[in-house]
Design an enzyme around this catalytic site. Structure first.
Site, PDB file in Angstrom:
ATOM      1  N   ASP A   1      -3.558  -2.208  -0.853  1.00 14.59           N
ATOM      2  CA  ASP A   1      -4.828  -1.675  -1.260  1.00 14.59           C
ATOM      3  C   ASP A   1      -5.103  -2.261  -2.807  1.00 14.59           C
ATOM      4  O   ASP A   1      -4.321  -2.290  -3.587  1.00 14.59           O
ATOM      5  CB  ASP A   1      -4.590  -0.125  -1.374  1.00 14.59           C
ATOM      6  CG  ASP A   1      -4.593   0.679  -0.224  1.00 14.59           C
ATOM      7  OD1 ASP A   1      -4.809   0.170   0.904  1.00 14.59           O
ATOM      8  OD2 ASP A   1      -4.272   1.730  -0.298  1.00 14.59           O
TER       9      ASP A   1
ATOM     10  N   ASP B   1      -5.969   3.743  10.089  1.00 16.84           N
ATOM     11  CA  ASP B   1      -5.001   3.450   9.053  1.00 16.84           C
ATOM     12  C   ASP B   1      -3.718   3.744   9.826  1.00 16.84           C
ATOM     13  O   ASP B   1      -3.837   3.906  11.099  1.00 16.84           O
ATOM     14  CB  ASP B   1      -5.068   4.598   7.848  1.00 16.84           C
ATOM     15  CG  ASP B   1      -4.694   4.119   6.563  1.00 16.84           C
ATOM     16  OD1 ASP B   1      -3.692   2.883   6.523  1.00 16.84           O
ATOM     17  OD2 ASP B   1      -4.930   4.290   5.653  1.00 16.84           O
TER      18      ASP B   1
END
Length: 377
Positions: free
Chosen positions: A170, A109
């Site tokens: 997301d 990430d």
């Protein structure tokens, strides 16, 4: 947060409920797995209460069930959840740690890192993973933090260093979220579609089928749209309590065969009608194709009439068509023939099309999905 028991339970379900044989082979740990501090040697350590036996023991268990284990890290000071990040000086150490634990996939990430750190760190981790000598699938969040588009994102470089990458925000457990992702990928398909191929994939994020936000029709639509986009199929549902209808969608063998087609060509939206019907096309191996007729309507089933000629299929061809969800077969559909599909609100009709050989030259072989598929010699 999650614990080792959850992942062991999921491994059992994947191994015993028919998922593993269909290709659902990875169990991925997301953020929140580590202790709040590295150890004295600077190594990441799992939370001792939630992973008392460590990640190596969990990986061994997952491997014993014929599966693979994925883990999460973050190229930054902290992970998105506030756990220790992988700063540039820890990249090689963390890669070695993951390899020693027997990890098979890494999602890296990008919270709490700068543009410059990302530009240096993502390629650095790719090299570090390769240096370990262990095959580790590498999922990069780099493009999502840079807006997902050129010139800030160089997809040529990404394809060389990453196996898959998150381009966009997301996913949430809602139909609106699914639509926003489909809209973004369709709007930018001229850039995104050529970037995908075997070993390097656009990742529109997880399947939310089996959770709470999608209806039955919407669940079928997400599966079909992710399949036509050649997306990695990563489930996000509890396999201990999944409904039979959600399981049926996720275990559709022909859909998975299309998704995993060896050519690895990402599909495109080729029609956007003013009455809210869209058509997506994905070219497949052996001159086959997948068509998705998708309705954004919310009122009633819609009768959509078109022909393969209008969808730019080659003239004078004849096809066998299999409806991926119903299993029904139409044999002998010519390019110029008009046909009508009935598409439910927020639903799809998905076709698998195989070109038929000339009379006397048609053989049939058993497809991986269990259906009979014509091939041309």
């Amino acid at each position: 947060c999650h614990s080792e028991k959850l992942f062991m339970d999921m491994a059992d379900r994947l191994a015993e409920d028919g998922w593993r044989e269909l290709g659902y082979n990875y169990i991925n740990i997301d953020d929140c797995w580590s202790a709040k501090q590295r150890d004295a040697s600077g190594q990441l350590v799992p939370d001792p209460k939630r992973f008392p036996r460590g990640i190596k023991a969990l990986a061994d268990y997952v491997h014993s069930r014929g599966l693979k284990l994925g883990i999460y890290a973050d190229l930054g000071t902290f992970t998105c959840g506030g756990y220790p990040g992988t700063t540039l000086d820890h990249v090689e150490q963390d890669a070695q740690t993951f390899a020693q634990w027997g990890v098979d996939m890494l999602k890296l990430d990008g919270c709490y890192s700068s543009k410059q750190e990302q530009a240096e760190g993502y390629p650095k981790m790719s090299k570090a993973l390769n240096t370990t000598g262990r095959p580790i699938v590498y999922s990069c969040s780099w493009p999502a933090y840079q807006g997902g588009l050129p010139p800030k994102v160089n997809y040529t470089i990404l394809a060389e260093i990453c196996n898959l990458w998150r381009n966009y925000g997301d996913i949430e457990d809602s139909w609106d979220s699914v639509l926003s992702i489909v809209d973004w990928f369709s709007a930018h398909q001229d850039v995104l579609q050529p970037a995908a191929g075997p070993g390097h994939w656009n990742d529109p994020d997880m399947l939310i089928i089996g959770n709470f936000g999608l209806s039955y029709e919407q669940s079928r639509s997400q599966m079909a749209l992710w399949t036509v986009m050649a997306a990695p199929l990563l489930m996000s549902t509890d396999l201990r309590t999944i409904s039979p209808r959600a399981k049926e969608i996720l275990q559709n063998q022909l859909m998975i065969q299309i998704n995993q087609d060896p050519l690895g060509i990402q599909g495109r939206r080729i029609v956007k009608e003013k009455f809210h019907i869209e058509v997506f096309l994905r070219p497949l191996s052996q001159a086959a194709s997948a068509l998705v007729f998708f309705s954004r309507r919310t009122d009633m089933p819609f009768r959509y009439t078109t022909s393969l000629a209008k969808l730019h299929f080659p003239g004078n061809a004849v096809y066998e068509v299999q409806d991926v969800y119903s299993g029904k077969i139409i044999s002998g559909l010519k390019t110029g023939d008009n046909f009508t599909v009935v598409v439910n609100p927020s639903g799809v009709v998905v076709w698998y099309l195989s070109p038929l050989a000339q009379p006397g030259r048609l053989l049939r072989q058993q497809g991986r999905g269990g259906g009979v598929r014509p091939i041309v010699l």
